[in-house]
Design an enzyme around this catalytic site. Structure first.
Site, PDB file in Angstrom:
ATOM      1  N   CYS A 261       6.453  -6.927  -8.026  1.00 15.49           N
ATOM      2  CA  CYS A 261       6.909  -5.952  -7.023  1.00 15.49           C
ATOM      3  C   CYS A 261       6.781  -6.504  -5.604  1.00 15.49           C
ATOM      4  O   CYS A 261       7.765  -6.698  -4.905  1.00 15.49           O
ATOM      5  CB  CYS A 261       6.081  -4.673  -7.120  1.00 15.49           C
ATOM      6  SG  CYS A 261       6.205  -3.868  -8.694  1.00 15.49           S
TER       7      CYS A 261
HETATM    8  N1  SAJ Z   1      -3.018  -8.290  -2.869  1.00 14.01           N
HETATM    9  C1  SAJ Z   1      -3.750  -8.860  -1.847  1.00 14.01           C
HETATM   10  N2  SAJ Z   1      -4.434  -8.044  -0.998  1.00 14.01           N
HETATM   11  C2  SAJ Z   1      -4.392  -6.683  -1.122  1.00 14.01           C
HETATM   12  C3  SAJ Z   1      -3.630  -6.118  -2.173  1.00 14.01           C
HETATM   13  C4  SAJ Z   1      -2.960  -6.944  -3.031  1.00 14.01           C
HETATM   14  O1  SAJ Z   1      -3.803 -10.082  -1.700  1.00 14.01           O
HETATM   15  O2  SAJ Z   1      -5.047  -5.995  -0.329  1.00 14.01           O
HETATM   16  C5  SAJ Z   1      -2.266  -9.160  -3.776  1.00 14.01           C
HETATM   17  C6  SAJ Z   1      -2.735  -9.047  -5.211  1.00 14.01           C
HETATM   18  O3  SAJ Z   1      -3.750  -9.991  -5.476  1.00 14.01           O
HETATM   19  C7  SAJ Z   1      -1.458  -9.359  -5.993  1.00 14.01           C
HETATM   20  C8  SAJ Z   1      -0.337  -8.856  -5.082  1.00 14.01           C
HETATM   21  O4  SAJ Z   1      -0.914  -8.742  -3.774  1.00 14.01           O
HETATM   22  O5  SAJ Z   1      -1.293 -10.747  -6.175  1.00 14.01           O
HETATM   23  C9  SAJ Z   1       0.231  -7.496  -5.513  1.00 14.01           C
HETATM   24  O6  SAJ Z   1      -0.867  -6.652  -5.694  1.00 14.01           O
HETATM   25  P1  SAJ Z   1      -0.673  -5.042  -5.823  1.00 14.01           P
HETATM   26  O7  SAJ Z   1      -2.034  -4.445  -5.746  1.00 14.01           O
HETATM   27  O8  SAJ Z   1       0.345  -4.565  -4.874  1.00 14.01           O
HETATM   28  O9  SAJ Z   1      -0.210  -4.834  -7.332  1.00 14.01           O
HETATM   29  P2  SAJ Z   1       1.232  -4.786  -7.962  1.00 14.01           P
HETATM   30  O10 SAJ Z   1       2.046  -5.964  -7.643  1.00 14.01           O
HETATM   31  O11 SAJ Z   1       1.000  -4.471  -9.389  1.00 14.01           O
HETATM   32  O12 SAJ Z   1       1.921  -3.565  -7.196  1.00 14.01           O
HETATM   33  C10 SAJ Z   1       2.092  -2.366  -7.876  1.00 14.01           C
HETATM   34  C11 SAJ Z   1       3.103  -1.589  -7.059  1.00 14.01           C
HETATM   35  N3  SAJ Z   1       3.575  -0.500  -7.862  1.00 14.01           N
HETATM   36  C12 SAJ Z   1       4.915  -0.232  -7.890  1.00 14.01           C
HETATM   37  O13 SAJ Z   1       5.710  -0.845  -7.238  1.00 14.01           O
HETATM   38  C13 SAJ Z   1       5.337   0.862  -8.779  1.00 14.01           C
HETATM   39  C14 SAJ Z   1       2.476  -1.076  -5.780  1.00 14.01           C
HETATM   40  O14 SAJ Z   1       3.368  -0.132  -5.154  1.00 14.01           O
HETATM   41  C15 SAJ Z   1       1.167  -0.391  -6.064  1.00 14.01           C
HETATM   42  O15 SAJ Z   1       0.621   0.099  -4.841  1.00 14.01           O
HETATM   43  C16 SAJ Z   1       0.236  -1.415  -6.680  1.00 14.01           C
HETATM   44  O16 SAJ Z   1       0.816  -1.724  -7.967  1.00 14.01           O
HETATM   45  C17 SAJ Z   1      -1.165  -0.881  -6.887  1.00 14.01           C
HETATM   46  O17 SAJ Z   1      -1.614  -0.082  -6.049  1.00 14.01           O
HETATM   47  O18 SAJ Z   1      -1.795  -1.349  -7.851  1.00 14.01           O
END
Ligand code: SAJ
Length: 420
Positions: A261
């Protein structure tokens, strides 16, 4: 009035939860997928989606659900929902081939009165400019003969708290009647439906949500580099800022941004702005640049830490801990670990990996040795780099006071630990 009959196109991590929730709510559901393996697996009672068990698939089948590779099943549905992937194309815009193919399948079996909903993440304008023209090749007119809406998917793999059922579902239609039909349909399946002004607003919603994350992650990633040079513990400052009960959402630095995403969705926005307005979407492109540079930054920090113990990175044994894209899941899509490993190998390091959730890791350009246990990874390395905070690494019994550690997630404590 009888519940509508639902057909779901694309039975993956988005489509299958929709089948699951709709069958639980008593709807008659059919699935269409182009993959024989997916269709045969589901009809055989097997799930290929992490968050859905074989028992859940059996329960779906028990309600009369079946999957098919024949698009003819679409004609028996009142509502058809398209949940196919929109991967990034070479021009950094969405590859809409799957959406076009699904639209053609719907077109060929379109029946007056049907509601067609697109859930695939894409740029604002896709439903009106791509989906609707294909559907109207049938001779049926959207708004008069059939209804069309967009509803962004908000499935968060591995999230047990927020599921399809209890996550508000945004819907926007081509006409108010289209919107109303979509609202009525999703109200049968989810707890809360949010009505957007129209198609484009619904399409933009998902991109806004994930671009917000992407930009804020880039902010703390760039800040982490300055704070390291300024001798400031950014992690502590984030902990303190997070106590503000309003106006601040904490994001933390990392080795780069992975997943299906966050590194992908903002491209659809900048692609649309660039192709339609001829301008760069500077925030998105800058965030992309900052986040994409993090793996090389991690490699440089590793080089500095080895230098601090008078070791050259060339020939040093560097163990990576956690090579998935986020903690406690096995998904490796767009994981930054790949670029970190490549950068380290380029500097001459002897790179290995440990990950309790990954048995086999293939890099395009090199083999990275798998170390079976954490103890061996620590004992057998001159430096370990924690890339994802899998629970195993957070065991308080672990001292982290021997082999130097570069902790890119700010979760470890110990005399040998350096944070990003
Ligand atoms: N990450 C960071 N720092 C942060 C948050 C994330 O480096 O503060 C990195 C993570 O390690 C990862 C990437 O970013 O590599 C994405 O992380 P993510 O927490 O956004 O997880 P995703 O990719 O699974 O995003 C999904 C998304 N859901 C949908 O699109 C339906 C996002 O909108 C959600 O907010 C997220 O999950 C979530 O909260 O888990």
């Amino acid at each position: 009035m009888d519940s509508p009959r639902l057909a779901v196109i694309g039975l993956g991590y988005v489509g299958l939860p929709l089948v699951q929730e709709a069958t639980r709510r008593g709807l008659r559901v059919t699935g269409f997928d182009v993959s024989n393996a997916v269709v045969d697996g589901l009809n055989g009672g097997h799930s290929h989606v992490d968050d859905i068990s074989d028992e859940s698939v059996a329960a779906m089948l028990a309600t009369g659900f079946s999957a098919s590779t024949s698009p003819a099943v679409l004609r028996d549905a009142d509502v058809v929902v398209i949940c196919v992937p929109t991967p990034l194309a070479d021009d950094r815009g969405p590859d809409l081939e799957a959406v076009r193919a699904a639209a053609a399948a719907v077109r060929d079996h379109l029946v007056p009165g049907q509601l067609v909903v697109l859930e695939s993440t894409t740029y604002p304008g896709t439903t009106e400019e791509v989906l609707i023209p294909i559907l109207e090749e049938s001779g049926l007119e959207v708004g008069r003969d059939i209804n069309v809406a967009f509803s962004p998917e908000r499935i968060d793999p591995g999230n047990d708290t927020y599921t399809l059922r209890n996550t508000p579902k945004v819907v926007g239609g081509f006409t108010p009647a289209c919107t109303q039909r979509a609202e009525e349909f999703y109200s049968l399946v989810v707890d809360t439906v949010v009505v957007a002004k129209g198609l484009k607003e619904a399409e933009l919603t998902k991109l806004l949500e994930n671009t917000y994350r992407h930009v804020n992650i880039a902010l703390v990633n760039e800040l982490s580099q300055f704070c390291h040079l300024l001798g400031i513990d950014l992690w502590d400052a984030i902990r303190c800022a997070a106590t503000k009960p309003f106006g601040f959402a904490p994001f933390t630095p990392g080795p780069g941004v992975g997943g299906h995403c966050i590194p992908i969705d903002p491209n659809y926005l900048s692609h649309r702005v660039r192709t339609h307005l001829g301008q760069p979407f500077r925030f998105v492109e800058l965030a992309q640049e900052v986040n994409a540079a993090m793996p090389d930054y991690v490699a440089r920090r590793a080089q500095d830490l080895l230098n601090d113990v008078s070791r050259s990175i060339r020939g040093s044994r560097v163990g990576l801990l956690g090579i998935t894209y986020k903690a406690n899941i096995s998904d490796q899509r767009e994981s930054p670990a790949r670029d970190v490993a490549t950068a380290l190998i380029r500097l001459g390091a002897d790179v290995s990996f440990h990950d309790p959730l990954v048995a086999d890791w293939k890099l395009p350009s090199a083999e990275v040795r798998r170390v079976p246990t954490l103890a061996e990874a620590i004992a057998g390395s001159d430096l370990v780099i924690l890339l994802q905070a899998h629970s195993e690494y957070l065991d308080p019994a672990l001292a982290w006071d021997t082999t130097p550690v570069l902790d890119t997630r700010g979760v470890l404590r110990g005399s040998a630990v350096a944070h990003l």
